[in-house]
Design an enzyme around this catalytic site. Structure first.
Site, short mmCIF file in Angstrom:
data_model
loop_
_atom_site.label_atom_id
_atom_site.label_comp_id
_atom_site.label_asym_id
_atom_site.label_seq_id
_atom_site.Cartn_x
_atom_site.Cartn_y
_atom_site.Cartn_z
N CYS A 187 -1.93 -2.98 3.38
CA CYS A 187 -1.18 -4.01 3.07
C CYS A 187 -0.91 -4.63 2.34
CB CYS A 187 0.41 -3.90 3.64
SG CYS A 187 1.49 -3.84 2.97
N ARG A 237 16.30 -3.75 10.48
CA ARG A 237 15.95 -4.79 10.74
C ARG A 237 16.25 -5.87 9.23
NH1 ARG A 237 10.37 -6.18 9.16
NH2 ARG A 237 11.45 -5.88 7.43
N GLU A 286 -0.12 4.32 9.71
CA GLU A 286 -0.75 4.21 10.92
C GLU A 286 1.23 4.08 11.45
OE1 GLU A 286 0.18 -0.04 8.85
OE2 GLU A 286 -0.76 1.87 8.75
N HIS A 318 0.92 2.94 4.68
CA HIS A 318 0.92 2.54 6.32
C HIS A 318 1.06 4.23 7.04
CE1 HIS A 318 1.72 -1.37 6.30
NE2 HIS A 318 2.55 -1.03 5.58
N LYS A 375 12.42 -3.63 -3.56
CA LYS A 375 11.05 -3.35 -2.77
C LYS A 375 10.82 -1.80 -2.36
CE LYS A 375 10.64 -3.36 2.40
NZ LYS A 375 10.29 -3.66 3.94
#
Length: 310
Positions: free
Chosen positions: A142, A249, A237, A235, A163
């Protein structure tokens, strides 16, 4: 083969419950094998979660892996106890003469800042330079991948209108690459970033190869054939719930965050998402370890000598 992690690391309990084999020091030293030494610069705020995610994918290959965590001395994390960092992380000053087969540098929640404005930027650049002589291959995730491309080649990151967030379909562009071995032609991958790397900034450097791309989300992975660096902007992972946790969040902070694309069933945040990327994530990181294993010197002290003159 098992993974050797720092004794007592919180990830150990979770990994053992999942069936990931953990090897202890006394057993590791009795095995007639040289493990792959992998160092991790963990810049993510929730460090224990990231430690677990990376240990999980690094511990699923047939190779024995020894994991070392590197701390940043110019930044004090807010979400991780000081004792955890003292117990399990080591500063670069302690490892300056140590050789590693691989170095993982994670993303960080600073991508909307100019690189030079990040408080630990100079220290990270020092780690990048150190890796040229002390790490055989880097895997930069990233923002970490964007930071590496900026440091080594001056390649910029570009801010997005909003985003890019959710699960996006990606295409494998070179099935002959060892890193792509066994991955599906199209795979869903979690994406969570405010910036992107663009193809037009890479074309003048013919040793940079785009291995994965998405029509919606843009470039996903770049392989640097010259330095043997992997830059993965998304990502594989991630856990099943990581995108959902980030969404909640950001909502709690009062941010104007959109629902993550293609993540919740029927776009209903009260429904449990399905993990559709797990197997490809294990394959990718296993391929990277194999990529290292095929080319790293058996005499670990020779690591870095193959990059002399760079």
């Amino acid at each position: 083969m098992p993974i050797k992690i720092p004794e007592g690391l919180p990830a150990q309990k979770t990994l053992e419950e999942e069936g990931v084999r953990i090897i202890k020091e006394e057993r590791a030293i009795r095995q007639d094998i040289r493990p792959l030494r992998i160092a991790i610069v963990n810049l993510m705020p929730e460090k224990i979660k990231t430690e677990t995610q990376l240990a999980r994918v690094l511990g699923s290959s047939p190779l024995q892996v020894e994991m070392t965590l590197i701390s940043m001395t110019t930044h004090t994390p807010k979400n991780t106890s000081a004792q955890h960092l003292i117990d399990f992380y080591r500063p670069l000053s302690d490892l300056r003469k140590t050789k590693f087969d691989g170095l993982v540098i994670t993303g960080a929640p600073v991508e909307q800042l100019p690189f030079e404005s990040v408080i630990y930027w100079n220290e990270l650049c020092e780690i990048f330079d150190w890796s040229l002589t002390n790490a055989h291959s880097n895997f930069c995730l990233c923002w970490g991948g964007q930071a590496a491309l900026s440091h080594f080649y001056g390649i910029p990151k570009h801010e997005l209108p909003e985003k890019r967030f959710g699960i996006y379909t990606h295409q494998i562009l070179d099935q002959t690459s060892l890193l792509m071995r066994g991955l599906d032609d199209e795979i869903p991958i979690p994406v969570s970033r405010y910036t992107e790397t663009r193809k037009e900034d890479l074309v003048k450097l013919d040793h940079l190869q785009v291995l994965m791309n998405s029509e919606e989300a843009g470039i996903c992975m770049v392989l640097d054939h010259r330095l043997q660096h992997v830059h993965m902007f998304n990502h594989l992972e991630y856990d099943t719930n990581t995108i959902g946790d980030e969404y909640r969040r950001d909502l709690a902070k009062g941010g104007n965050i959109q629902l993550p694309a293609n993540y919740f069933p029927n776009d209903d945040p009260f429904l449990v998402p399905l993990n559709r990327w797990r197997s490809n994530g294990h394959l990718l990181f296993g391929n990277w370890l194999n990529y290292i294993y095929q080319s790293t010197p058996y005499d670990i002290n020779l690591i870095g000598s193959e990059k002399n003159g760079i």
